[in-house]
Design an enzyme around this catalytic site. Sequence first.
Site, short mmCIF file in Angstrom:
data_model
loop_
_atom_site.label_atom_id
_atom_site.label_comp_id
_atom_site.label_asym_id
_atom_site.label_seq_id
_atom_site.Cartn_x
_atom_site.Cartn_y
_atom_site.Cartn_z
N GLU A 1 -54.41 42.50 45.45
CA GLU A 1 -53.94 42.54 43.97
C GLU A 1 -52.87 41.22 44.00
OE1 GLU A 1 -52.46 45.88 42.04
OE2 GLU A 1 -54.38 47.08 42.24
N HIS B 1 -50.48 41.96 36.56
CA HIS B 1 -50.87 42.11 37.86
C HIS B 1 -52.21 42.26 37.80
CE1 HIS B 1 -50.28 46.14 36.89
NE2 HIS B 1 -51.24 46.74 37.67
N HIS C 1 -56.09 44.08 38.84
CA HIS C 1 -56.71 45.37 39.49
C HIS C 1 -58.12 44.97 40.08
CE1 HIS C 1 -54.65 49.06 37.16
NE2 HIS C 1 -53.81 48.22 38.03
N ASP D 1 -48.46 52.09 37.50
CA ASP D 1 -47.92 51.14 36.41
C ASP D 1 -47.06 51.74 35.30
OD1 ASP D 1 -49.63 49.37 37.64
OD2 ASP D 1 -51.53 49.82 36.65
#
Length: 160
Positions: free
Chosen positions: A31, A95, A97, A108
């Site tokens: 990630e 970010h 995934h 999150d």
Amino acid sequence: MIIVNKRKIKVCHNVIHTLFEYIQKGFFSREAGGILIGKENKSNENIIINHITVPMSKDERKHNRFIRKDKKHIELFENLYKKSDETLRYIGEWHTHPEAIPNFSSIDLKNWKKISKDSKGDVKFYHIIVGYEAIRMWEINNTLQVRLIDTIFWEYMDGN
């Protein structure tokens, strides 16, 4: 361009390009993430996201987890803020995934709520999660209500 209740949210081409570079491709990918920086027009609440930070050396990156630990993200934001005569603001986080159409995790959501609680005033934050088929954006307001803004598939992006 994303339109929400007459509010326009523009994610600039350079930001889209950077997000695309960090798509998780393959089992061993990690990630990535950073912060979203941009401008907000207070009269109409339109937003332009025109800067982004990328993973840095002290960040924690695993296949299913990104933790922004490096202080350079904030230093970069503060420098941009000063250079822009204080017209830029922190918009939110982004970010990746390792999934096609990403959904936020409980981790999150906890992070987004902490960011909103720590802010002053009636500020909305926007968070992007990048999947390998689409990106999704969520809004969280000062009452901690989370709302999916849009899902945009990579194949339909034209850079605008």
